[in-house]
Design an enzyme around this catalytic site. Structure first.
Site, PDB file in Angstrom:
ATOM      1  CB  SER A 221      49.614  72.312  75.220  1.00 39.59           C
ATOM      2  OG  SER A 221      51.123  71.488  75.718  1.00 39.59           O
ATOM      3  CG  ASP A 306      46.678  69.862  82.093  1.00 42.85           C
ATOM      4  OD1 ASP A 306      47.431  68.820  82.017  1.00 42.85           O
ATOM      5  OD2 ASP A 306      46.421  70.324  81.409  1.00 42.85           O
ATOM      6  CG  HIS A 338      47.250  68.765  78.375  1.00 38.22           C
ATOM      7  ND1 HIS A 338      47.605  69.830  78.920  1.00 38.22           N
ATOM      8  CD2 HIS A 338      48.209  68.515  77.058  1.00 38.22           C
ATOM      9  CE1 HIS A 338      48.646  70.156  78.088  1.00 38.22           C
ATOM     10  NE2 HIS A 338      49.019  69.341  76.954  1.00 38.22           N
TER      11      HIS A 338
END
Length: 367
Positions: A221, A306, A338
């Site tokens: 991330s 995502d 995600h």
């Protein structure tokens, strides 16, 4: 009521107010203080680690706690106040894993180039020594504003068990160290927080069990963004990069935030930048526009669904690197968003990461 030099994570009372519980985040460990009539309550026999999820029975005679550590997954314990007796209710360690093969981290600190102290847990693989130097990876947390903390991580232990050292750096902007440290990365992404990572690499080079020529960087991330930024803006510093669901284009990411994340959008605009008014800065700090500078091997993992880091970001990042004949491996998981939610995908992804590291880091020329 209670004052601490560390962040207070939670505070509450038992049902009848007999007991007060205060949890503090102390260097990535959750420390719990339980009091009755302002006097501390001692619970003997608990294994070392982080305590969480404390709850009391209606009678307040029983207390449930969850404890975890680097070498123990989350387990539930029950404490009986009437007999001062502690019972472990669960044992969540896979029986095929020998706890003696697992590694406990230690918090290390180094001084960044501007004098700021940067902390983070360091994990030394079993068998690593001055006579047996090992490759190492910086492990960058997500966020921004997250924190690498103590606790069981199958992924960390997987890499450690295969001989890779890990330094889970809490660069400026990480949570858990007060408001000043937390805000120290605002509107500075791609610069000072990244420089902390480079300085962390220099710290690793001072350890006699780390091979100074085999240090890489990995993260997911926001941590994935830091990986891409490191390889694009400091292209000679790290031997390899591992990007897991990471941001490559701040302009696109900030513009594509869905309306039901409005409060999240406002917070990100305040910290990262506004794509309408800060476009030049966001362009300069978005690795996708600087892929031609990436010369070190990189692996990118991406979820096709995502909503935070949409797939075109990673597609564009891969294309930019390949256009300059860079080395990039790309794995897309069609049924993920995600982060990993399915065990099969996680196993596939982490085995791919290990194979990549074995090829491009552990087997680096001259080693």
């Amino acid at each position: 009521v209670y004052r601490s030099d560390w962040d207070v994570s939670f505070a509450y009372f038992s049902r009848e107010g007999t007991y007060m519980v205060v949890g503090t985040n102390e260097d990535g460990y959750t420390k719990v203080r339980i009091t009755k009539d302002d006097q501390p309550v001692k619970v003997s026999g608990l294994p070392a680690g982080t305590v969480s999820s404390i709850a009391f029975s209606p009678s307040e005679n029983l207390m449930k706690m969850v404890v975890s550590s680097d070498t123990m997954p989350r387990n539930m314990f029950l404490y009986d106040f009437t007999g001062a007796k502690l019972v472990q209710l669960t044992d969540n360690m896979n029986p095929e894993i020998d706890p003696a093969d697992l590694v406990t981290g230690e918090v290390h600190r180094f001084t960044a180039r501007d004098g700021l102290t940067i902390p983070g847990p360091l994990y030394k693989p079993l068998g690593a020594s001055a006579e047996n130097k090992v490759p190492a990876m910086l492990w960058i947390h997500g966020g921004p504003g997250g924190q690498s903390r103590a606790g069981y991580s199958a992924e960390r232990q997987f890499l450690l068990n295969h001989g890779y050292g890990i330094f889970a750096v809490n660069n400026r902007g990480s949570g858990g160290y007060g408001k000043t440290f937390f805000a120290a990365d605002d509107r500075r992404h791609g610069r000072e927080p990244l420089w902390d990572c480079v300085d962390a690499k220099e710290y690793l080079k001072t350890l006699d069990w780390v091979d100074p020529d085999r240090i890489g960087i990995m993260g997911g991330s926001y941590g994935g963004y830091m990986v891409l930024a490191a390889l694009a803006f400091e292209p000679e510093e790290f031997a390899v990069g591992v990007d897991i669901f990471g941001v490559s284009n701040w302009i696109r990411t900030l513009k594509s935030i869905p309306p039901y994340w409005e409060s999240f959008r406002e917070a990100l605009y305040a910290e990262i930048g506004d794509p309408e008014t800060d476009e030049d800065f966001l362009y300069d700090t978005s690795p996708v526009f600087h892929g031609d500078k990436i010369t070190k091997p990189l692996i990118i993992l991406q979820g096709a669904n995502d909503p935070r880091v949409i797939k075109p970001e990673s597609d564009d990042m891969v294309a930019a690197i390949e256009a300059n004949n860079g080395i990039v491996e790309y794995l897309v998981f069609e049924d993920e968003g995600h982060g990993f939610t399915k065990n099969d995908n996680s196993i596939e992804g982490w085995n791919a990461i290990l194979a990549f590291l074995d090829t491009h880091l552990a087997a680096a020329p001259g080693n």
